[in-house]
Design an enzyme around this catalytic site. Structure first.
Site, PDB file in Angstrom:
ATOM      1  CB  SER A   1       8.687  -1.310   1.769  1.00  0.00           C
ATOM      2  OG  SER A   1       8.336  -2.288   0.836  1.00  0.00           O
TER       3      SER A   1
ATOM      4  CE  LYS B   1       5.189  -2.886   1.643  1.00  0.00           C
ATOM      5  NZ  LYS B   1       6.169  -3.945   1.387  1.00  0.00           N
TER       6      LYS B   1
ATOM      7  CE1 TYR C   1       2.792  -2.830  -1.330  1.00  0.00           C
ATOM      8  CE2 TYR C   1       3.183  -3.563  -3.578  1.00  0.00           C
ATOM      9  CZ  TYR C   1       3.619  -3.417  -2.273  1.00  0.00           C
ATOM     10  OH  TYR C   1       4.870  -3.842  -1.908  1.00  0.00           O
TER      11      TYR C   1
ATOM     12  CE1 TYR D   1       9.382  -5.760   4.234  1.00  0.00           C
ATOM     13  CE2 TYR D   1      11.516  -4.829   3.699  1.00  0.00           C
ATOM     14  CZ  TYR D   1      10.145  -4.737   3.735  1.00  0.00           C
ATOM     15  OH  TYR D   1       9.545  -3.619   3.284  1.00  0.00           O
TER      16      TYR D   1
ATOM     17  CB  VAL E   1      13.474  -2.276  -2.915  1.00  0.00           C
ATOM     18  CG1 VAL E   1      13.313  -3.557  -2.131  1.00  0.00           C
ATOM     19  CG2 VAL E   1      12.205  -1.903  -3.661  1.00  0.00           C
TER      20      VAL E   1
HETATM   21  O1  DON Z   1       6.288  -4.474  -4.044  1.00  0.00           O
HETATM   22  C1  DON Z   1       7.500  -4.370  -4.121  1.00  0.00           C
HETATM   23  O2  DON Z   1       8.230  -5.343  -4.270  1.00  0.00           O
HETATM   24  C2  DON Z   1       8.089  -2.978  -4.016  1.00  0.00           C
HETATM   25  N1  DON Z   1       7.207  -2.019  -4.559  1.00  0.00           N
HETATM   26  C3  DON Z   1       8.328  -2.594  -2.572  1.00  0.00           C
HETATM   27  C4  DON Z   1       9.194  -3.562  -1.864  1.00  0.00           C
HETATM   28  C5  DON Z   1      10.003  -2.970  -0.798  1.00  0.00           C
HETATM   29  O3  DON Z   1      10.367  -1.812  -0.761  1.00  0.00           O
HETATM   30  C6  DON Z   1      10.425  -3.936   0.179  1.00  0.00           C
HETATM   31  N2  DON Z   1      11.545  -3.431   0.866  1.00  0.00           N
HETATM   32  N3  DON Z   1      12.541  -3.599   1.217  1.00  0.00           N
END
Ligand code: DON
Length: 316
Positions: A76, A79, A200, A252, A270
């Site tokens: 993420s 983003k 994405y 978040y 993540v």
């Molecule tokens: O879409 C997802 O769930 C992961 N590719 C990215 C989520 C993410 O990194 C959220 N972060 N903490």
């Protein structure tokens, strides 16, 4: 937390080298706390013992400790780059399609989106980033190539998408497909939702090192100008707004806790990375794959907190 060196505000050079080593010691006791993300199988295979802190000050040489030159999945954190690209290239109003408020919900939550008619709370939750990918498809011929080029220019080295992680994301991205389909139903995804998701998934799978991430975000510490090349990436006003969104929405449902403990704009992923910006001073990246319940790196957050404690560089 250790107390043997507290650097003056904005240490550089040898002082900063000492500070990052001390931060690594500060957080070493947290090494077995949290768990590696398993919902994307390719991420579950990462060695949980990795740790790094990389700091890129505006007025001195970079400093790093640990695995700062090991690539990992930025997830993420991407983003921030897609928001930057959209702010650079989209002639329309991004904010007609998403909000600028913290969600207070997990990053992949569907509930709020239903109540709020398919308009994501902000660009840093998954739903907002999926809308951003849709926006990029409308204003760029090849958004993924443009994104990879932007990130490569920002860090001064070529970066690539990890195809294995992208495939793993696509195979298990049920919640993201639900978000994209729900927003298509509300008219807030304009293109083919599968093609939007392909962007994405790929952006989340960009692989970078902590050192690359720290220096690539220097423009957010430097009023929108890349401190290494001198190129303007964003206007000062837009850079300020990205920082504001990182502070309020970048981590978040833990954004309040991050602001309270760390006190600078941050963005997590993540893959265990957390980037932080101290406007007019530095950009930094901490990396450790074990996450807490909110999907934020346990040691990553603690490392940025210790860095700010030791340097006195909180924005507050
Ligand atoms: O879409 C997802 O769930 C992961 N590719 C990215 C989520 C993410 O990194 C959220 N972060 N903490």
């Amino acid at each position: 937390m250790g107390t043997n060196v507290t650097a003056s505000r904005g240490p550089t050079g040898a002082d900063l080298d000492v500070v990052v080593e001390q931060v690594a010691q500060d957080v070493a006791g947290l090494a077995d706390q949290g768990a590696v993300a398993t919902y994307i199988p390719a991420l579950a295979r990462v060695d949980p013992a990795h740790f790094a802190l990389a700091v890129a000050p505006l007025d001195g040489p970079p400093a790093a400790v640990g695995d700062a030159d090991t690539t990992f999945s930025i997830q993420s954190i991407s983003k921030v780059f897609t928001l930057t690209l959209a702010m650079q290239r989209f002639a329309g109003d991004i904010w007609e399609r998403m909000g600028r408020e913290p969600s207070g919900d997990p990053f992949n939550s569907l509930v709020q989106l239903e109540y709020e008619n398919g308009k994501p709370r902000n660009p840093f939750i998954n739903a907002g980033a999926i809308v951003l990918a849709d926006i990029l498809r409308t204003c760029l011929d090849d958004p993924l190539s443009e994104l990879v080029q932007l990130v490569s220019e920002l860090c001064g080295e070529p970066v690539t998408v990890d195809g294995e992680v992208a495939l793993s994301e696509a195979e298990t991205g049920f919640r993201n497909r639900s978000l994209a389909n729900l927003m298509t139903g509300f008219g807030n995804i304009h293109g083919d939702p599968q093609a939007v998701l392909d962007i994405y998934f790929a952006q989340c799978s960009i692989a970078m090192t902590p050192a690359q991430l720290a220096r690539s975000l220097g423009y957010l510490a430097n009023d929108g100008v890349d401190p290494r090349s001198g190129a303007r990436v964003l206007s000062a006003e837009k850079a300020r707004r990205v920082n504001a969104l990182m502070l309020t929405c970048g981590t978040y449902d833990a954004a309040g806790e991050f602001a309270f403990r760390v006190g600078i704009p941050c963005k997590s992923g993540v893959g265990g990375g957390v980037v932080g910006i101290v406007p007019h001073h530095l950009s930094a990246c901490a990396w450790s794959p074990r996450l807490d319940q909110t999907g934020n790196s346990v040691q990553g957050r603690a490392a940025l907190e210790a860095l700010i404690d030791r340097t006195g560089l909180s924005v507050f």
